[in-house]
Design a protein around this motif. Structure first.
Motif, PDB file in Angstrom:
ATOM      1  N   LEU A   1      -6.214   3.981   8.903  1.00 29.81           N
ATOM      2  CA  LEU A   1      -5.909   3.377   7.598  1.00 29.81           C
ATOM      3  C   LEU A   1      -4.506   2.778   7.596  1.00 29.81           C
ATOM      4  O   LEU A   1      -4.271   1.701   7.045  1.00 29.81           O
ATOM      5  CB  LEU A   1      -6.041   4.424   6.479  1.00 29.81           C
ATOM      6  CG  LEU A   1      -7.482   4.773   6.081  1.00 29.81           C
ATOM      7  CD1 LEU A   1      -7.525   6.083   5.310  1.00 29.81           C
ATOM      8  CD2 LEU A   1      -8.102   3.639   5.267  1.00 29.81           C
TER       9      LEU A   1
ATOM     10  N   ASP B   1      -2.252   5.647  -1.922  1.00 28.16           N
ATOM     11  CA  ASP B   1      -3.463   4.878  -1.619  1.00 28.16           C
ATOM     12  C   ASP B   1      -4.108   5.372  -0.328  1.00 28.16           C
ATOM     13  O   ASP B   1      -5.329   5.545  -0.246  1.00 28.16           O
ATOM     14  CB  ASP B   1      -3.118   3.384  -1.473  1.00 28.16           C
ATOM     15  CG  ASP B   1      -2.525   2.814  -2.764  1.00 28.16           C
ATOM     16  OD1 ASP B   1      -2.891   3.314  -3.847  1.00 28.16           O
ATOM     17  OD2 ASP B   1      -1.700   1.884  -2.682  1.00 28.16           O
ATOM     18  N   ILE B   2      -3.275   5.575   0.668  1.00 27.79           N
ATOM     19  CA  ILE B   2      -3.779   6.027   1.969  1.00 27.79           C
ATOM     20  C   ILE B   2      -4.453   7.396   1.802  1.00 27.79           C
ATOM     21  O   ILE B   2      -5.554   7.635   2.318  1.00 27.79           O
ATOM     22  CB  ILE B   2      -2.626   6.136   2.996  1.00 27.79           C
ATOM     23  CG1 ILE B   2      -1.928   4.773   3.203  1.00 27.79           C
ATOM     24  CG2 ILE B   2      -3.121   6.710   4.326  1.00 27.79           C
ATOM     25  CD1 ILE B   2      -2.634   3.822   4.116  1.00 27.79           C
TER      26      ILE B   2
ATOM     27  N   VAL C   1       0.857  -1.182   0.000  1.00 30.80           N
ATOM     28  CA  VAL C   1       0.000   0.000   0.000  1.00 30.80           C
ATOM     29  C   VAL C   1       0.895   1.235   0.000  1.00 30.80           C
ATOM     30  O   VAL C   1       1.848   1.319   0.768  1.00 30.80           O
ATOM     31  CB  VAL C   1      -0.895  -0.013   1.258  1.00 30.80           C
ATOM     32  CG1 VAL C   1      -1.581   1.338   1.436  1.00 30.80           C
ATOM     33  CG2 VAL C   1      -1.930  -1.119   1.153  1.00 30.80           C
TER      34      VAL C   1
ATOM     35  N   ARG D   1      -8.365   9.249  11.166  1.00 30.24           N
ATOM     36  CA  ARG D   1      -8.725   8.496   9.966  1.00 30.24           C
ATOM     37  C   ARG D   1      -7.462   7.944   9.280  1.00 30.24           C
ATOM     38  O   ARG D   1      -7.395   6.791   8.883  1.00 30.24           O
ATOM     39  CB  ARG D   1      -9.488   9.426   9.005  1.00 30.24           C
ATOM     40  CG  ARG D   1     -10.307   8.700   7.976  1.00 30.24           C
ATOM     41  CD  ARG D   1     -11.411   9.599   7.399  1.00 30.24           C
ATOM     42  NE  ARG D   1     -10.906  10.685   6.573  1.00 30.24           N
ATOM     43  CZ  ARG D   1     -11.019  11.990   6.875  1.00 30.24           C
ATOM     44  NH1 ARG D   1     -11.610  12.386   7.994  1.00 30.24           N
ATOM     45  NH2 ARG D   1     -10.553  12.912   6.060  1.00 30.24           N
TER      46      ARG D   1
ATOM     47  N   LYS E   1      -5.735   8.750  -0.854  1.00 28.10           N
ATOM     48  CA  LYS E   1      -6.979   8.626  -1.617  1.00 28.10           C
ATOM     49  C   LYS E   1      -8.113   8.127  -0.723  1.00 28.10           C
ATOM     50  O   LYS E   1      -9.208   8.691  -0.706  1.00 28.10           O
ATOM     51  CB  LYS E   1      -6.736   7.625  -2.760  1.00 28.10           C
ATOM     52  CG  LYS E   1      -7.624   7.855  -3.973  1.00 28.10           C
ATOM     53  CD  LYS E   1      -7.146   6.981  -5.124  1.00 28.10           C
ATOM     54  CE  LYS E   1      -8.230   6.860  -6.196  1.00 28.10           C
ATOM     55  NZ  LYS E   1      -7.842   5.881  -7.222  1.00 28.10           N
ATOM     56  N   MET E   2      -7.809   7.077   0.045  1.00 29.66           N
ATOM     57  CA  MET E   2      -8.833   6.501   0.907  1.00 29.66           C
ATOM     58  C   MET E   2      -9.272   7.481   1.995  1.00 29.66           C
ATOM     59  O   MET E   2     -10.432   7.513   2.387  1.00 29.66           O
ATOM     60  CB  MET E   2      -8.320   5.199   1.526  1.00 29.66           C
ATOM     61  CG  MET E   2      -8.192   4.069   0.499  1.00 29.66           C
ATOM     62  SD  MET E   2      -7.733   2.481   1.229  1.00 29.66           S
ATOM     63  CE  MET E   2      -5.970   2.701   1.464  1.00 29.66           C
ATOM     64  N   ALA E   3      -8.328   8.285   2.476  1.00 29.59           N
ATOM     65  CA  ALA E   3      -8.664   9.230   3.540  1.00 29.59           C
ATOM     66  C   ALA E   3      -9.266  10.520   2.973  1.00 29.59           C
ATOM     67  O   ALA E   3      -9.774  11.359   3.720  1.00 29.59           O
ATOM     68  CB  ALA E   3      -7.417   9.553   4.356  1.00 29.59           C
TER      69      ALA E   3
ATOM     70  N   GLN F   1      -4.743  -0.413   9.533  1.00 31.10           N
ATOM     71  CA  GLN F   1      -5.567  -1.389   8.817  1.00 31.10           C
ATOM     72  C   GLN F   1      -4.791  -2.030   7.669  1.00 31.10           C
ATOM     73  O   GLN F   1      -4.839  -3.246   7.475  1.00 31.10           O
ATOM     74  CB  GLN F   1      -6.800  -0.656   8.287  1.00 31.10           C
ATOM     75  CG  GLN F   1      -7.838  -1.565   7.663  1.00 31.10           C
ATOM     76  CD  GLN F   1      -9.050  -0.732   7.209  1.00 31.10           C
ATOM     77  OE1 GLN F   1      -9.253   0.393   7.671  1.00 31.10           O
ATOM     78  NE2 GLN F   1      -9.834  -1.289   6.304  1.00 31.10           N
ATOM     79  N   TYR F   2      -4.021  -1.207   6.926  1.00 31.98           N
ATOM     80  CA  TYR F   2      -3.294  -1.715   5.763  1.00 31.98           C
ATOM     81  C   TYR F   2      -1.821  -1.973   6.060  1.00 31.98           C
ATOM     82  O   TYR F   2      -1.032  -2.243   5.173  1.00 31.98           O
ATOM     83  CB  TYR F   2      -3.451  -0.746   4.576  1.00 31.98           C
ATOM     84  CG  TYR F   2      -4.858  -0.735   4.034  1.00 31.98           C
ATOM     85  CD1 TYR F   2      -5.276  -1.715   3.129  1.00 31.98           C
ATOM     86  CD2 TYR F   2      -5.774   0.219   4.467  1.00 31.98           C
ATOM     87  CE1 TYR F   2      -6.578  -1.726   2.663  1.00 31.98           C
ATOM     88  CE2 TYR F   2      -7.084   0.212   4.001  1.00 31.98           C
ATOM     89  CZ  TYR F   2      -7.486  -0.764   3.090  1.00 31.98           C
ATOM     90  OH  TYR F   2      -8.767  -0.777   2.628  1.00 31.98           O
TER      91      TYR F   2
END
Lengths: 339, 339
Positions: A43, A9-10, A5, A39, A12-14, A46-47
């Motif tokens: 993440l 990616d982080i 990851v 947040r 984008k997700m956040a 989590q990843y």
């Protein structure tokens, strides 16, 4: 084996920027809201995201301290102990020491130095007898990377830690003169470098001041700087008729002890042997080796501390820190029994 | 100390994109015109531009092979020689070996592993007795980084190089039984790991098969895995009344030799001593040490070659390459003189 990851990616997700993620994860995110910070951290966990060193070093280079340590041969006890000193400071200061062992090959030394430059190393400790300041600067391509020189550097500029080799040579000669030895040999290296010249010069000066005959042509033997070199020199030492030998370092002296034993020569009754360095091994060989002590571990600590200071404070003065040497008398030297 | 020229500067001056510069300088610019290529190379030489490792590794990671070598202590002769083997392959294959010495501190071992992951290392050689596969995978956060285990790994998964410790223990016992020894000790380590257990098991099996009394409670001494540890165990060895000792490694055996000498115990006349590893030092101590030879240098070569193969070919089978051990008889063992 999950796909890696990335920080993108982080982000984008956040729903935030890459810079925001970087700052939050590096503990510099106080200006962002608590919910944003939480947040991002959630993440990450989590990843199992780990900041990529390369990406991070481009963003916040100043937080990473990596130092390169170039030594001739890490499996020689002398350099092994030096590196232990470096590592002790590294652990305390959260430094990462990268150790490169170049086997006394100047081409490889240059190549490794270039590699370290490419890796954006923060500082260097260079233990090389053969590289001149010019060669080093060439390898560093005039980049402003602080470095410390160690071991075998005299005729050079640059900050360094050093011991007084001339004084070390004097101490060895003084000890042998006091024991009554008339004919002393110096067991030196084939490829002589400045620190060995200094030891020899100090040794010679004291012998001559006490009226001993000593000249390089007849009283200096040359061998490889290793246990094997000292071992192979044993017959020549015996043939010389000398009653005392000062070896260029402990490894050579330990090899010589083995060679003399195989030739049934008693140490110190027939021949006294003095080494140089005071490696840990000296107490484990038989007879225990009389030597000139260099504070090797402390030299590693000292070199690293000076380097750190230069990295942090941009010092560019050419500090030369001197460390003391002293005679350690053990079992391999004794009174001269020759009449 | 000129300002560092970046790939962006070169691109701007050449009037091309960063990618074009990168590809030309990495020998992948055949699709560009000769004049473009020449312009870029001229600028590189003129400004002594060196591709930045971080930038480059993001662009063409597959071209850089850096391997991390995690050892307990590089200043121990055993690991020093192992690292020399790694370095020999590294020189031939243009690998960069980064050596990390973690001092047998599991916290530090984990921290260094994490550092290596952050540095996008291409592969790892891990010599650690204490890290389990689980701990390693945790530190690697399930990244797909190939690694090879070395030394002290039995109850683990993963590719590795290994010697047969059980057989080594058998060889030591067989030698002592043939010399007529009735009462033999094992000088082991306080913090026992699997490879030492195997040596002990092999040793015990042969002694018992020959009707010797041997049980762990009375016939195993424990000490620190170092010359100092062996040295300090000397009095306990003498008190035990045994006529032969098998030490967990050569360092301990060499320390024991020194301790016995100070207690005026003759080796091998009073007590025989067998070591383990066959470090270079064994021939330089007195008496020269009888030991079980492990091909340490070859293990370094072997581990590096397997790792390289895994890096290049994405092999993920769990290769276990075994290297032979053998008895080297020197001077520290002799016939039992007890009646």
């Amino acid at each position: 084996m999950g796909k890696k990851v990335t920080i993108r990616d982080i982000a984008k997700m956040a729903g935030v920027s890459v810079t925001t993620v970087s700052q939050v994860l590096n503990g510099k995110g106080k200006r962002f809201s608590k919910s944003t910070r939480e947040r991002i951290i959630k993440l990450r966990d989590q990843y199992q995201y780990v900041p990529d060193f390369h990406a991070r070093s481009l963003i916040m280079k100043e937080n990473i301290n990596t130092i390169g340590v170039l030594v001739p041969n890490v499996s020689e006890p002398f350099f092994g102990t030096f590196v232990e000193g470096v590592q002790q400071v590294a652990r305390q200061e959260k430094l990462i020491p990268l150790i490169f062992s170049a086997n006394r090959d100047p081409k490889l030394e240059k190549q490794y130095l270039e590699q370290m430059v490419e890796r954006s190393i923060d500082g260097l400790i260079i233990a090389s007898a053969r590289m001149t300041t010019e060669m080093i600067n060439q390898a560093l391509i005039n980049r402003d990377i602080p470095y410390i020189l160690f071991d075998r550097n005299y005729d050079q500029e640059g900050a360094r830690v050093q011991t007084d080799d001339y004084h070390g040579g004097q101490l060895a000669a003084k000890h042998l003169v006091e024991l009554g030895h008339q004919r002393c040999l110096y067991l030196g290296v084939t490829n002589i470098t400045e620190n060995f010249k200094q030891r020899l010069a100090g040794f010679t000066s004291v012998l001559q001041a006490h009226g001993r005959h000593f000249d390089e042509a007849s009283d200096v033997l040359r061998a490889d700087l290793s246990r094997r070199g000292g071992y192979q020199a044993a017959q020549a030492v015996v043939d010389s008729g000398a009653t005392a030998v000062f070896a260029a370092n402990d490894d050579m002296a330990i090899g010589l002890l083995r060679g003399l034993r195989e030739l049934k020569i008693r140490v110190p009754e027939d021949i006294s042997v003095v080494g140089y360095d005071d490696i840990a091994l000296d107490e484990y060989v038989y007879p225990q080796l009389t030597t000139i002590h260099q504070p090797i571990f402390d030299l590693g600590i000292g070199a690293t501390k000076i380097l750190l200071d230069r990295i942090h404070n941009q010092h560019r003065d050419e500090t030369v820190e001197k460390f003391p040497v002293r005679l350690i008398r053990r079992e391999s030297t004794g009174p001269c029994h020759m009449v």
